[in-house]
Design a protein around this motif. Sequence first.
Motif, PDB file in Angstrom:
ATOM      1  N   MET A   1      39.393  73.761   7.145  1.00  0.00           N
ATOM      2  CA  MET A   1      39.428  73.377   8.509  1.00  0.00           C
ATOM      3  C   MET A   1      37.936  73.347   9.037  1.00  0.00           C
ATOM      4  SD  MET A   1      42.198  73.343  11.618  1.00  0.00           S
ATOM      5  CE  MET A   1      41.212  74.276  12.995  1.00  0.00           C
ATOM      6  N   THR A   2      37.416  72.582   9.496  1.00  0.00           N
ATOM      7  CA  THR A   2      35.838  72.962  10.122  1.00  0.00           C
ATOM      8  C   THR A   2      36.321  72.871  11.730  1.00  0.00           C
ATOM      9  OG1 THR A   2      35.600  70.614  10.122  1.00  0.00           O
ATOM     10  CG2 THR A   2      34.616  71.850   8.373  1.00  0.00           C
ATOM     11  N   THR A   3      35.541  73.830  12.378  1.00  0.00           N
ATOM     12  CA  THR A   3      35.781  73.907  13.867  1.00  0.00           C
ATOM     13  C   THR A   3      34.223  73.078  14.478  1.00  0.00           C
ATOM     14  OG1 THR A   3      34.676  75.939  13.804  1.00  0.00           O
ATOM     15  CG2 THR A   3      36.819  76.117  13.907  1.00  0.00           C
ATOM     16  N   ALA A   4      34.724  72.494  15.638  1.00  0.00           N
ATOM     17  CA  ALA A   4      33.615  71.731  16.400  1.00  0.00           C
ATOM     18  C   ALA A   4      32.503  72.833  16.741  1.00  0.00           C
ATOM     19  CB  ALA A   4      34.119  71.067  17.452  1.00  0.00           C
ATOM     20  N   PRO A   5      31.241  72.333  16.927  1.00  0.00           N
ATOM     21  CA  PRO A   5      30.252  73.242  17.214  1.00  0.00           C
ATOM     22  C   PRO A   5      30.153  73.447  18.559  1.00  0.00           C
ATOM     23  CG  PRO A   5      29.082  70.995  16.282  1.00  0.00           C
ATOM     24  CD  PRO A   5      30.728  70.982  16.068  1.00  0.00           C
ATOM     25  N   ALA A   6      30.084  74.658  18.946  1.00  0.00           N
ATOM     26  CA  ALA A   6      30.048  75.015  20.260  1.00  0.00           C
ATOM     27  C   ALA A   6      29.205  74.385  21.226  1.00  0.00           C
ATOM     28  CB  ALA A   6      29.966  76.404  20.506  1.00  0.00           C
ATOM     29  N   TYR A   7      28.019  74.005  20.616  1.00  0.00           N
ATOM     30  CA  TYR A   7      26.998  73.350  21.602  1.00  0.00           C
ATOM     31  C   TYR A   7      26.426  72.279  20.636  1.00  0.00           C
ATOM     32  CZ  TYR A   7      26.659  77.896  23.789  1.00  0.00           C
ATOM     33  OH  TYR A   7      26.970  79.198  24.182  1.00  0.00           O
ATOM     34  N   ASP A   8      25.882  71.178  21.695  1.00  0.00           N
ATOM     35  CA  ASP A   8      25.403  69.856  21.111  1.00  0.00           C
ATOM     36  C   ASP A   8      23.927  70.165  20.500  1.00  0.00           C
ATOM     37  OD1 ASP A   8      27.640  68.635  21.885  1.00  0.00           O
ATOM     38  OD2 ASP A   8      26.984  68.198  23.804  1.00  0.00           O
ATOM     39  N   LEU A   9      23.192  71.082  21.333  1.00  0.00           N
ATOM     40  CA  LEU A   9      21.804  71.520  21.187  1.00  0.00           C
ATOM     41  C   LEU A   9      21.440  72.760  21.351  1.00  0.00           C
ATOM     42  CD1 LEU A   9      18.931  70.218  20.423  1.00  0.00           C
ATOM     43  CD2 LEU A   9      18.859  69.451  23.066  1.00  0.00           C
ATOM     44  N   VAL A  10      20.747  73.398  20.664  1.00  0.00           N
ATOM     45  CA  VAL A  10      20.011  74.489  20.980  1.00  0.00           C
ATOM     46  C   VAL A  10      18.473  74.789  20.583  1.00  0.00           C
ATOM     47  CG1 VAL A  10      19.999  77.179  20.478  1.00  0.00           C
ATOM     48  CG2 VAL A  10      22.340  75.916  20.443  1.00  0.00           C
ATOM     49  N   LEU A  11      17.778  75.110  21.853  1.00  0.00           N
ATOM     50  CA  LEU A  11      16.271  75.259  21.328  1.00  0.00           C
ATOM     51  C   LEU A  11      16.043  76.648  21.511  1.00  0.00           C
ATOM     52  CD1 LEU A  11      15.224  73.083  24.482  1.00  0.00           C
ATOM     53  CD2 LEU A  11      15.448  72.295  22.367  1.00  0.00           C
ATOM     54  N   THR A  12      15.384  77.069  20.302  1.00  0.00           N
ATOM     55  CA  THR A  12      15.258  78.391  20.053  1.00  0.00           C
ATOM     56  C   THR A  12      13.756  78.820  20.023  1.00  0.00           C
ATOM     57  OG1 THR A  12      15.034  78.250  17.668  1.00  0.00           O
ATOM     58  CG2 THR A  12      17.125  78.551  18.449  1.00  0.00           C
ATOM     59  N   GLY A  13      13.414  80.077  20.404  1.00  0.00           N
ATOM     60  CA  GLY A  13      12.092  80.706  20.067  1.00  0.00           C
ATOM     61  C   GLY A  13      11.185  80.526  21.315  1.00  0.00           C
ATOM     62  N   GLY A  14      11.473  79.709  22.184  1.00  0.00           N
ATOM     63  CA  GLY A  14      10.297  79.106  23.252  1.00  0.00           C
ATOM     64  C   GLY A  14      10.138  80.304  24.283  1.00  0.00           C
TER      65      GLY A  14
ATOM     66  N   ASP B   1       9.886  83.917  30.518  1.00  0.00           N
ATOM     67  CA  ASP B   1      10.017  84.675  29.479  1.00  0.00           C
ATOM     68  C   ASP B   1      10.589  83.959  28.039  1.00  0.00           C
ATOM     69  OD1 ASP B   1      10.018  87.201  27.929  1.00  0.00           O
ATOM     70  OD2 ASP B   1      11.245  88.313  29.622  1.00  0.00           O
ATOM     71  N   ARG B   2      10.658  84.599  27.106  1.00  0.00           N
ATOM     72  CA  ARG B   2      11.243  84.126  25.977  1.00  0.00           C
ATOM     73  C   ARG B   2      12.899  83.893  26.111  1.00  0.00           C
ATOM     74  NH1 ARG B   2      14.520  84.220  22.456  1.00  0.00           N
ATOM     75  NH2 ARG B   2      14.036  83.609  20.316  1.00  0.00           N
ATOM     76  N   ARG B   3      13.489  82.633  25.728  1.00  0.00           N
ATOM     77  CA  ARG B   3      14.754  82.508  26.056  1.00  0.00           C
ATOM     78  C   ARG B   3      15.145  81.359  24.936  1.00  0.00           C
ATOM     79  NH1 ARG B   3      14.602  86.280  28.923  1.00  0.00           N
ATOM     80  NH2 ARG B   3      15.431  86.467  30.889  1.00  0.00           N
ATOM     81  N   ASP B   4      16.354  81.309  24.361  1.00  0.00           N
ATOM     82  CA  ASP B   4      17.039  80.395  23.772  1.00  0.00           C
ATOM     83  C   ASP B   4      17.863  79.491  24.639  1.00  0.00           C
ATOM     84  OD1 ASP B   4      16.076  81.320  21.556  1.00  0.00           O
ATOM     85  OD2 ASP B   4      17.756  82.078  20.552  1.00  0.00           O
ATOM     86  N   ILE B   5      18.047  78.421  24.647  1.00  0.00           N
ATOM     87  CA  ILE B   5      18.845  77.505  25.687  1.00  0.00           C
ATOM     88  C   ILE B   5      19.615  76.689  24.896  1.00  0.00           C
ATOM     89  CG2 ILE B   5      18.543  75.698  27.605  1.00  0.00           C
ATOM     90  CD1 ILE B   5      15.758  76.726  27.926  1.00  0.00           C
ATOM     91  N   ALA B   6      20.944  76.465  25.486  1.00  0.00           N
ATOM     92  CA  ALA B   6      22.107  75.639  24.609  1.00  0.00           C
ATOM     93  C   ALA B   6      22.651  74.665  25.583  1.00  0.00           C
ATOM     94  CB  ALA B   6      22.917  76.642  24.180  1.00  0.00           C
ATOM     95  N   PHE B   7      22.841  73.567  25.010  1.00  0.00           N
ATOM     96  CA  PHE B   7      23.163  72.559  26.015  1.00  0.00           C
ATOM     97  C   PHE B   7      24.775  71.842  25.423  1.00  0.00           C
ATOM     98  CE2 PHE B   7      18.546  72.451  25.918  1.00  0.00           C
ATOM     99  CZ  PHE B   7      18.422  72.174  27.258  1.00  0.00           C
ATOM    100  N   LYS B   8      25.451  71.502  26.211  1.00  0.00           N
ATOM    101  CA  LYS B   8      26.733  71.065  25.838  1.00  0.00           C
ATOM    102  C   LYS B   8      27.265  69.899  26.722  1.00  0.00           C
ATOM    103  CE  LYS B   8      31.345  71.919  23.884  1.00  0.00           C
ATOM    104  NZ  LYS B   8      31.148  71.295  22.728  1.00  0.00           N
ATOM    105  N   GLY B   9      28.024  68.909  26.593  1.00  0.00           N
ATOM    106  CA  GLY B   9      28.373  67.862  27.439  1.00  0.00           C
ATOM    107  C   GLY B   9      27.469  67.406  28.592  1.00  0.00           C
ATOM    108  N   GLY B  10      26.249  67.501  28.323  1.00  0.00           N
ATOM    109  CA  GLY B  10      25.250  66.961  29.090  1.00  0.00           C
ATOM    110  C   GLY B  10      24.353  67.860  29.949  1.00  0.00           C
ATOM    111  N   VAL B  11      24.810  69.177  30.160  1.00  0.00           N
ATOM    112  CA  VAL B  11      24.648  70.208  31.003  1.00  0.00           C
ATOM    113  C   VAL B  11      24.252  71.409  30.106  1.00  0.00           C
ATOM    114  CG1 VAL B  11      26.187  69.398  32.760  1.00  0.00           C
ATOM    115  CG2 VAL B  11      26.819  71.361  31.238  1.00  0.00           C
TER     116      VAL B  11
ATOM    117  N   LEU C   1      17.032  75.230  34.706  1.00  0.00           N
ATOM    118  CA  LEU C   1      17.653  75.263  33.439  1.00  0.00           C
ATOM    119  C   LEU C   1      18.653  76.332  33.769  1.00  0.00           C
ATOM    120  CD1 LEU C   1      15.021  74.297  30.725  1.00  0.00           C
ATOM    121  CD2 LEU C   1      17.174  72.913  31.639  1.00  0.00           C
ATOM    122  N   ALA C   2      19.116  76.711  35.018  1.00  0.00           N
ATOM    123  CA  ALA C   2      20.333  77.484  35.071  1.00  0.00           C
ATOM    124  C   ALA C   2      21.803  76.958  34.579  1.00  0.00           C
ATOM    125  CB  ALA C   2      20.642  77.875  36.398  1.00  0.00           C
ATOM    126  N   PRO C   3      22.476  77.716  33.885  1.00  0.00           N
ATOM    127  CA  PRO C   3      23.942  77.370  33.267  1.00  0.00           C
ATOM    128  C   PRO C   3      24.635  76.240  34.077  1.00  0.00           C
ATOM    129  CG  PRO C   3      23.284  79.502  32.687  1.00  0.00           C
ATOM    130  CD  PRO C   3      22.359  79.069  33.581  1.00  0.00           C
TER     131      PRO C   3
END
Length: 392
Positions: free
Chosen positions: A1-14, A25-35, A334-336
Motif C-alpha cells: 500500500m502506498t501512502t499519499a505524499p504529505a506535501y504537494d511541493l517542497v522547495l529545498t536549499g534556498g 535565512d536558509r529554509r525549506d518550504i512545503a506547500f499543500k492544498g494551495g497553502v 510565506l508563514a504557514p
Amino acid sequence: MTTAPAYDLVLTGGTLLDPAQGIHDRRDIAFKGGVVAEVATRIDTATARISVDATGKLITPGLIDLHGHFYHGGNASAVHADQICLSSGTTTGIDAGSAGCLNYPAMRDYVFPAHRTRLLAFLHVSGVGLANNALLGGGLHDMRMIDVDRTSDAIKENPGFCFGVKVRMHTNAVAAWNAHEAMRAARAVADQSGTRLMVHVSGTPIPLPDVLEFLGPGDICTHAFNGNPENILDRNFKIRPEVRTAVDRGVIMDVAHAGVHCDVKVAQAALEQGLPPTTISTDIHNPPPGRTVYKMNDLVSKFHAMGMTLPEAVAASTSAPAKILGLESAIGSLAPGMCGDAAVFDMREGNFKWMDMAGNNQEGKVRLDTFLTVRGGQVAWREGRLLEMGEC
Ligand SMILES: [Zn+2]
C-alpha cells in the motif's frame, strides 16, 4: 500500500527572505492544498509529490504589483497577466483603473478568471476606465463620464475584487478647471465605498499639495517619484513639506514606474532624504514603440541598486502592498497557513543598467532573475515556461 505524499511541493536549499516574518535565512518550504504547510531548516523531500532544488537561490513571497494594467483585450495597452506576472515572480496584480463602473463585469467574469495570477482591481472614476484613452487621452474632459454613486456601488458590490478607486491627475486626462472637481468626485467614491483612493500624480495640472490634501491614511500617491513639474521635490531637490506631512499621516508613496513615470534623480534624492517608496510597482502596460517598461523583478533589483536593502525592496513588493489592501493575513508572506504564492530568483551578478524617463541610467551589480514562480502551492512558471494556464 502506498501512502499519499504529505506535501504537494517542497522547495529545498534556498535562502528565504520573508520580511513579514523577519526571516532572511536558509529554509525549506512545503506547500499543500494551495497553502504554505511548513517552513523549516530541513524538510524531507521523500514526503513531497514534487521537490525543487533551490540551492543558492533567493525565495520570497510571491511579489504583489500594486499598479498594473491587466484588462487584456479590454484595453489596447493592457498586458497578458500570466505572461508578465508569473515570469517575474509576481503572483498578485492589481489593475489600476483599466475599467470603470460601466465596463468592469467582463474584466471580472472573463478576463481575470482566464488567468492563474491573482488579479484584483481599482475601478476608474471614469465610467469606462481607460477604454477611451486613445481618443480622449484619459477621458475626464467631459465630467459626465463620472458617476459617483454608480462607481461606489460597483466597488461595494464586489468585495474581494474591487479594492478602491483610481483617478488620473494628468494634463491629458484633466485640466486646471476640472482637476479639483475630479479629485472631489474620486474622494467621494472612496468614502462612500469605504475603500481607498489611488491618484496618478505624474503630470498634474494643479499643484501637488492640492492633490495630496485629498489623501488620507492608506490612500495611494502613484507615480510618486516622477520627474515632471509638480513632483515631490522643491527646486533645491528637497522633499516638499506637504509631501512629508502626507507621508506622516499614512499616504502611500507608490512607484508605478512605467516608461515615463519614475526619474532616477528624484527617487535617489527621496531615498537620501529618508523617503523610500512604500511600494514598488510597475504600471505594466504595452508601451509605445521605443519605450521600456520593467517587470517587478527588475524594479526590485533597480531599487536595491539605488540603495534600498534587499529586505526593504522585497518588503515594498510583498508585505507592504498586502497590508495596504488589507490582505496581510493571506498574501505577502510565506508563514504557514498563508496562500502558497512564492517566487524563486537567481541572484545574477554583473554590470546591469536600468533606464528611466529622463535618460538617466541606474547601474547595479545584482539582478533578480526569475527561476520559478509558485502560485497556489503549484509550480506555475519555471525558467521561461508557463506551465499551466488558468481555467476559462
Ligand atoms: Zn497605470
